[in-house]
Scaffold this motif. Structure first.
Motif, PDB file in Angstrom:
ATOM      1  N   ASN A   1       0.826  -1.211   0.000  1.00 47.33           N
ATOM      2  CA  ASN A   1       0.000   0.000   0.000  1.00 47.33           C
ATOM      3  C   ASN A   1       0.859   1.258   0.000  1.00 47.33           C
TER       4      ASN A   1
ATOM      5  N   ILE B   1       2.036   1.871  -3.510  1.00 50.86           N
ATOM      6  CA  ILE B   1       0.932   2.428  -4.311  1.00 50.86           C
ATOM      7  C   ILE B   1       0.770   3.912  -3.996  1.00 50.86           C
ATOM      8  N   ASP B   2       0.795   4.253  -2.724  1.00 51.22           N
ATOM      9  CA  ASP B   2       0.653   5.663  -2.327  1.00 51.22           C
ATOM     10  C   ASP B   2       1.778   6.515  -2.920  1.00 51.22           C
ATOM     11  N   ARG B   3       3.014   6.017  -2.859  1.00 54.04           N
ATOM     12  CA  ARG B   3       4.142   6.767  -3.425  1.00 54.04           C
ATOM     13  C   ARG B   3       3.985   6.923  -4.936  1.00 54.04           C
ATOM     14  N   SER B   4       3.523   5.889  -5.592  1.00 55.36           N
ATOM     15  CA  SER B   4       3.312   5.958  -7.042  1.00 55.36           C
ATOM     16  C   SER B   4       2.249   6.991  -7.397  1.00 55.36           C
ATOM     17  N   GLU B   5       1.180   7.000  -6.631  1.00 61.27           N
ATOM     18  CA  GLU B   5       0.114   7.974  -6.889  1.00 61.27           C
ATOM     19  C   GLU B   5       0.604   9.401  -6.632  1.00 61.27           C
ATOM     20  N   ASP B   6       1.391   9.587  -5.571  1.00 64.00           N
ATOM     21  CA  ASP B   6       1.960  10.909  -5.295  1.00 64.00           C
ATOM     22  C   ASP B   6       2.905  11.342  -6.415  1.00 64.00           C
ATOM     23  N   ASP B   7       3.746  10.417  -6.883  1.00 66.39           N
ATOM     24  CA  ASP B   7       4.654  10.737  -7.987  1.00 66.39           C
ATOM     25  C   ASP B   7       3.870  11.164  -9.221  1.00 66.39           C
ATOM     26  N   PHE B   8       2.782  10.471  -9.513  1.00 68.73           N
ATOM     27  CA  PHE B   8       1.977  10.809 -10.680  1.00 68.73           C
ATOM     28  C   PHE B   8       1.367  12.202 -10.525  1.00 68.73           C
ATOM     29  N   LYS B   9       0.833  12.488  -9.341  1.00 65.27           N
ATOM     30  CA  LYS B   9       0.227  13.806  -9.093  1.00 65.27           C
ATOM     31  C   LYS B   9       1.255  14.927  -9.213  1.00 65.27           C
ATOM     32  N   ASN B  10       2.507  14.641  -8.861  1.00 66.50           N
ATOM     33  CA  ASN B  10       3.568  15.646  -8.892  1.00 66.50           C
ATOM     34  C   ASN B  10       4.410  15.587 -10.173  1.00 66.50           C
TER      35      ASN B  10
END
Length: 78
Positions: free
Chosen positions: A51, A54-63
């Motif tokens: 998890n 996944i959270d780090r990946s989503e943050d990377d995508f947002k940034n």
């Protein structure tokens, strides 16, 4: 006796074997030990680690911290 000497002595003894059954047993033992060592080296992620990834990946995508497939393909197709 060092490891290299032990290996050589083992190989010499192995080459003297005439029993198909003993050779098969040694092959199976070696395969099992290699598989076990590989499995011990590979440790699955915990749910928390998964998890977090996944959270780090989503943050990377947002940034905008990601590369597109086109960028990756151009980088490695040289």
């Amino acid at each position: 006796m060092d490891l290299q000497t032990r290996k050589i002595e083992f190989i010499q003894e192995f080459l003297k074997l005439q029993s198909e059954d003993v050779i098969s047993q040694l092959e199976n033992l070696l395969k099992k030990k290699i598989k076990t060592a590989e499995e011990e080296h590979f440790k699955p992620m915990s749910i928390e680690e998964f998890n977090g990834a996944i959270d780090r990946s989503e943050d990377d995508f947002k940034n905008n911290k990601f590369k597109t497939s086109t960028q990756l393909l151009s980088k490695y197709s040289r």
